[in-house]
Design a protein around this motif. Structure first.
Motif, PDB file in Angstrom:
ATOM      1  N   PHE A   1      10.166   3.898  -7.238  1.00 51.90           N
ATOM      2  CA  PHE A   1      11.197   2.900  -6.954  1.00 51.90           C
ATOM      3  C   PHE A   1      12.572   3.545  -6.824  1.00 51.90           C
ATOM      4  O   PHE A   1      13.409   3.061  -6.079  1.00 51.90           O
ATOM      5  CB  PHE A   1      11.169   1.777  -7.999  1.00 51.90           C
ATOM      6  N   HIS A   2      12.767   4.652  -7.518  1.00 50.76           N
ATOM      7  CA  HIS A   2      14.022   5.385  -7.340  1.00 50.76           C
ATOM      8  C   HIS A   2      14.112   5.917  -5.914  1.00 50.76           C
ATOM      9  O   HIS A   2      15.142   5.799  -5.258  1.00 50.76           O
ATOM     10  CB  HIS A   2      14.121   6.541  -8.339  1.00 50.76           C
ATOM     11  N   LEU A   3      13.018   6.488  -5.429  1.00 50.24           N
ATOM     12  CA  LEU A   3      12.994   7.060  -4.074  1.00 50.24           C
ATOM     13  C   LEU A   3      13.131   5.966  -3.017  1.00 50.24           C
ATOM     14  O   LEU A   3      13.722   6.175  -1.960  1.00 50.24           O
ATOM     15  CB  LEU A   3      11.687   7.833  -3.863  1.00 50.24           C
ATOM     16  N   LEU A   4      12.598   4.815  -3.315  1.00 51.26           N
ATOM     17  CA  LEU A   4      12.635   3.680  -2.395  1.00 51.26           C
ATOM     18  C   LEU A   4      14.058   3.143  -2.265  1.00 51.26           C
ATOM     19  O   LEU A   4      14.500   2.723  -1.202  1.00 51.26           O
ATOM     20  CB  LEU A   4      11.728   2.587  -2.978  1.00 51.26           C
ATOM     21  N   ARG A   5      14.783   3.189  -3.357  1.00 44.89           N
ATOM     22  CA  ARG A   5      16.094   2.551  -3.456  1.00 44.89           C
ATOM     23  C   ARG A   5      17.229   3.481  -3.067  1.00 44.89           C
ATOM     24  O   ARG A   5      18.243   3.050  -2.554  1.00 44.89           O
ATOM     25  CB  ARG A   5      16.262   2.110  -4.906  1.00 44.89           C
ATOM     26  N   SER A   6      17.032   4.795  -3.360  1.00 46.16           N
ATOM     27  CA  SER A   6      18.141   5.740  -3.177  1.00 46.16           C
ATOM     28  C   SER A   6      18.591   5.778  -1.723  1.00 46.16           C
ATOM     29  O   SER A   6      17.802   5.645  -0.803  1.00 46.16           O
ATOM     30  CB  SER A   6      17.701   7.134  -3.632  1.00 46.16           C
TER      31      SER A   6
ATOM     32  N   THR B   1       9.624   4.259   5.755  1.00 46.76           N
ATOM     33  CA  THR B   1       9.291   3.726   7.079  1.00 46.76           C
ATOM     34  C   THR B   1       8.242   2.626   7.015  1.00 46.76           C
ATOM     35  O   THR B   1       8.254   1.711   7.844  1.00 46.76           O
ATOM     36  CB  THR B   1       8.765   4.845   7.997  1.00 46.76           C
ATOM     37  N   ALA B   2       7.333   2.699   6.039  1.00 46.45           N
ATOM     38  CA  ALA B   2       6.219   1.753   6.006  1.00 46.45           C
ATOM     39  C   ALA B   2       6.470   0.557   5.101  1.00 46.45           C
ATOM     40  O   ALA B   2       5.598  -0.286   4.935  1.00 46.45           O
ATOM     41  CB  ALA B   2       4.937   2.461   5.589  1.00 46.45           C
ATOM     42  N   THR B   3       7.659   0.482   4.504  1.00 46.89           N
ATOM     43  CA  THR B   3       7.951  -0.657   3.636  1.00 46.89           C
ATOM     44  C   THR B   3       9.170  -1.430   4.156  1.00 46.89           C
ATOM     45  O   THR B   3       9.997  -0.891   4.882  1.00 46.89           O
ATOM     46  CB  THR B   3       8.259  -0.212   2.191  1.00 46.89           C
ATOM     47  N   GLY B   4       9.228  -2.681   3.783  1.00 46.44           N
ATOM     48  CA  GLY B   4      10.359  -3.515   4.165  1.00 46.44           C
ATOM     49  C   GLY B   4      10.744  -4.404   3.010  1.00 46.44           C
ATOM     50  O   GLY B   4      10.283  -4.219   1.884  1.00 46.44           O
TER      51      GLY B   4
ATOM     52  N   VAL C   1       5.250  -4.812   2.932  1.00 44.79           N
ATOM     53  CA  VAL C   1       4.815  -3.885   3.978  1.00 44.79           C
ATOM     54  C   VAL C   1       5.728  -4.074   5.191  1.00 44.79           C
ATOM     55  O   VAL C   1       6.139  -5.196   5.489  1.00 44.79           O
ATOM     56  CB  VAL C   1       3.335  -4.162   4.352  1.00 44.79           C
ATOM     57  N   ALA C   2       6.042  -2.974   5.877  1.00 39.92           N
ATOM     58  CA  ALA C   2       6.941  -3.040   7.037  1.00 39.92           C
ATOM     59  C   ALA C   2       6.396  -4.030   8.070  1.00 39.92           C
ATOM     60  O   ALA C   2       5.195  -4.087   8.318  1.00 39.92           O
ATOM     61  CB  ALA C   2       7.079  -1.659   7.660  1.00 39.92           C
TER      62      ALA C   2
ATOM     63  N   GLU D   1       0.788  -1.229   0.000  1.00 40.19           N
ATOM     64  CA  GLU D   1       0.000   0.000   0.000  1.00 40.19           C
ATOM     65  C   GLU D   1       0.831   1.296   0.000  1.00 40.19           C
ATOM     66  O   GLU D   1       0.541   2.198  -0.780  1.00 40.19           O
ATOM     67  CB  GLU D   1      -0.973  -0.025   1.178  1.00 40.19           C
ATOM     68  N   PRO D   2       1.874   1.423   0.851  1.00 38.75           N
ATOM     69  CA  PRO D   2       2.624   2.699   0.857  1.00 38.75           C
ATOM     70  C   PRO D   2       3.264   2.996  -0.491  1.00 38.75           C
ATOM     71  O   PRO D   2       3.357   4.151  -0.899  1.00 38.75           O
ATOM     72  CB  PRO D   2       3.697   2.470   1.923  1.00 38.75           C
TER      73      PRO D   2
END
Lengths: 202, 202
Positions: A31-36, B53-56, B66-67, A6-7
């Motif tokens: 995905f860029h923001l998630l990985r950076s 914060t909300a992902t893992g 999800v985290a 969801e996030p």
């Protein structure tokens, strides 16, 4: 079953609402923001939170200013000629003109253009404050720099009718071929305007 | 003197750090966010704050989850074939493959590709966990779906060498002409691959 947590999907959805950002770009950015490894997501979030609360509108020219400031930096600058006013549609246009370094006067931001189709009339724009500014007597020339579009031209015409009786010079940005443009690819209207507006070589 | 108020410039600067966003796009987006009447800036800010914060990471396939969740939804899904594993570079590739609806197995996300130039070796990727997963004996086929690039091919070759001794079938996604593509515009390598991989018509 949703494919993404969801996030992640939330951020994609929010980014997709930006102009020019489609589903593919939105997921690529997410995905860029998630990985950076840097703090970009938080810095971007903080800048976004501040964008409305920390900014205001100049009470003279209606350009964007820092919150709590009555007049913008340009209106406060005594080196800027108060007798020459450039009228633009949006704050972004001020930025474009400032970047040229070719204008030393002040601005007036309309915050839109006249558009009967969208129901936008003179009262919806900052036209009355412009007329009041002009009545004060300091202004000698008003350069109308609305976009070279149907609505921009209609707005320019309307402003011209309103301002001429006040005894100011009203001008409009020149039309013609863009620099670096190719005559072959210029549209008919641009070429017509370039012909009509031809000037003596000196 | 800066042309723009600081909060506006801050947002432009932050947006410019996103991939594919140049100075013009960054200011266009900023002024859109400034002008829009909805709550988009805040919604975007909240989604950005939550993204880390909300992902893992799934402890089995290393896809995003999800985290607090040890395994992702796909790894937990009993309907997904545990004997077939598709190895991809990034979580975004999982999304692309899931959208096709053509794969019913599970995934393994490497989180990158081998790249001697950038100093990325096998230990920097999730290769060891893939080998351990394979040793458990449930897996029968590993489909390598790294990108059809130099690095993707090198990574596929390395994985093939590591996995074959474990007695699994190792396959790679087919190369050839893309659907809707034009033979005339296909590059030399794609055309060579399409020729070499030609198949009997049935």
């Amino acid at each position: 079953m949703p494919i993404l947590p969801e996030p992640v999907q939330n951020l994609i959805n929010a980014l997709e609402r930006l102009p020019g950002v489609g589903p593919k770009t939105a997921s690529r950015l997410t995905f860029h923001l998630l990985r950076s490894n840097d703090d970009l997501p938080n810095q971007l979030a903080d800048a976004l939170k501040a964008i409305r609360t920390a900014t205001g509108t100049c009470q003279t020219c209606f350009n964007i200013t820092v919150a709590g400031q009555t007049e913008c930096d340009i209106c406060q600058d005594e080196h800027r000629d108060p007798s020459s006013i450039c009228v633009v549609e949006e704050p972004l246009d001020v930025l474009a003109l400032e970047r040229t370094g070719g204008f030393t006067g002040r601005y007036h931001v309309l915050h839109g253009v006249l558009s009967p189709i969208e129901g936008i009339g003179p009262e919806d724009l900052k036209i009355r404050p412009l007329i009041e500014r002009t009545r004060q007597g300091t202004i000698r020339e008003i350069i109308i720099a609305t976009n070279p579009s149907m609505e921009g031209d209609a707005t320019a015409l309307y402003l011209h009718q309103q301002l001429i009786p006040l005894g100011v010079r009203v001008t409009r940005l020149a039309r013609g071929l863009p620099m670096g443009g190719d005559l072959e690819y210029a549209d008919q209207n641009t070429l017509l305007r370039a012909l009509a507006g031809r000037q003596e070589m000196s």
